[in-house]
Design an enzyme around this catalytic site. Structure first.
Site, PDB file in Angstrom:
ATOM      1  N   MET A 123       0.800  -1.129   0.037  1.00 39.42           N
ATOM      2  CA  MET A 123       0.000   0.135  -0.011  1.00 39.42           C
ATOM      3  C   MET A 123       1.004   1.377   0.087  1.00 39.42           C
ATOM      4  O   MET A 123       0.201   2.452  -0.064  1.00 39.42           O
ATOM      5  CB  MET A 123      -0.764   0.101   1.168  1.00 39.42           C
ATOM      6  CG  MET A 123      -1.719  -1.240   1.445  1.00 39.42           C
ATOM      7  SD  MET A 123      -3.391  -0.926   0.401  1.00 39.42           S
ATOM      8  CE  MET A 123      -4.044   0.411   1.613  1.00 39.42           C
ATOM      9  N   LYS A 124       2.181   1.075   0.020  1.00 38.97           N
ATOM     10  CA  LYS A 124       3.127   2.151   0.109  1.00 38.97           C
ATOM     11  C   LYS A 124       3.574   2.719  -1.071  1.00 38.97           C
ATOM     12  O   LYS A 124       3.041   2.184  -2.098  1.00 38.97           O
ATOM     13  CB  LYS A 124       4.091   1.992   1.240  1.00 38.97           C
ATOM     14  CG  LYS A 124       3.636   1.425   2.516  1.00 38.97           C
ATOM     15  CD  LYS A 124       2.852   2.504   3.183  1.00 38.97           C
ATOM     16  CE  LYS A 124       2.802   2.153   4.873  1.00 38.97           C
ATOM     17  NZ  LYS A 124       2.060   0.759   4.971  1.00 38.97           N
ATOM     18  N   LEU A 125       4.183   3.905  -1.113  1.00 38.49           N
ATOM     19  CA  LEU A 125       4.666   4.702  -2.184  1.00 38.49           C
ATOM     20  C   LEU A 125       5.607   3.994  -3.113  1.00 38.49           C
ATOM     21  O   LEU A 125       5.669   3.992  -4.096  1.00 38.49           O
ATOM     22  CB  LEU A 125       5.160   6.204  -1.616  1.00 38.49           C
ATOM     23  CG  LEU A 125       4.186   7.075  -1.046  1.00 38.49           C
ATOM     24  CD1 LEU A 125       4.548   8.013  -0.290  1.00 38.49           C
ATOM     25  CD2 LEU A 125       3.457   7.801  -2.110  1.00 38.49           C
TER      26      LEU A 125
END
Ligand SMILES: Cc1ncc(COP(=O)(O)O)c(C=O)c1O
Length: 180
Positions: A123-125
């Site tokens: 879910m992260k960048l």
């Protein structure tokens, strides 16, 4: 948090708007969690409120770089210098960069502070096939200890376990932060 060597009376300041991972890391090491207010314009730590919450037991300030924006690292580092712990000296500033990997003034998130902890969860960048992470630091002693913690204490006089990414995960993302 392991690398701080926390005692039960020690306090670590975390922003009240947060994901539970960083507060849990403090509690997991048996220290006292102290929440600070956030700046409603940035959702990042309110540094004036951090300053109000410092006591002689404060060991570290643990801001989260919220949703793409850096925490006010220069202000927090200034506070850390002005309120040294009686035994351990200047407070440690540790950034949780799970949700942000952009710029900060003349540099990048990950450069300011004792260390910054990134997440490469899906879910992260920045992601690495599911799970993963990175810690940045300019402190060679800390880097040695962290490598030891990652690999059963090998090559460092420290407690350790296995906190490694697989090689495929590690190679799926080039590190965007240059160390000095
Ligand atoms: C601010 C923050 N810190 C830490 C984490 C945990 O990251 P990881 O799942 O890589 O341990 C998250 C995950 O959502 C997060 O949002």
């Amino acid at each position: 948090m392991i690398s701080l060597g926390l005692e039960p009376e020690d306090e670590v300041i975390c922003p009240a708007i947060n994901f539970k991972a960083s507060p849990l890391a403090v509690l997991g090491q048996g220290a006292k969690l102290v929440f600070c207010e956030i700046d409603p314009h940035t959702f990042n730590c309110d540094s004036a409120d951090v300053e109000r919450r410092i006591t002689p037991n404060t060991r570290a300030i643990f801001p989260v770089h919220m949703n793409g924006l850096s925490a006010p690292m220069d202000d927090l580092l200034d506070i850390a210098e002005r309120y040294p712990h009686p035994t351990h000296g200047p407070l440690k500033v540790i950034g949780d960069a799970a949700r942000a990997c952009g710029g900060y003034k003349e540099t990048k998130i990950g450069k300011k502070g004792w260390m910054n902890v990134f997440s490469f969860h899906t879910m992260k960048l920045m992601t690495t096939l599911g799970e993963g992470g990175m810690i940045t630091t300019d402190d060679p002693e800390l880097a040695k200890m962290l490598r030891g913690i990652r690999q059963w204490g090998n090559e460092a006089d420290t407690w350790g376990s296995s906190y490694k990414m697989t090689k495929v995960q590690a190679s799926s993302r080039k590190c965007p932060i240059k160390s000095s």
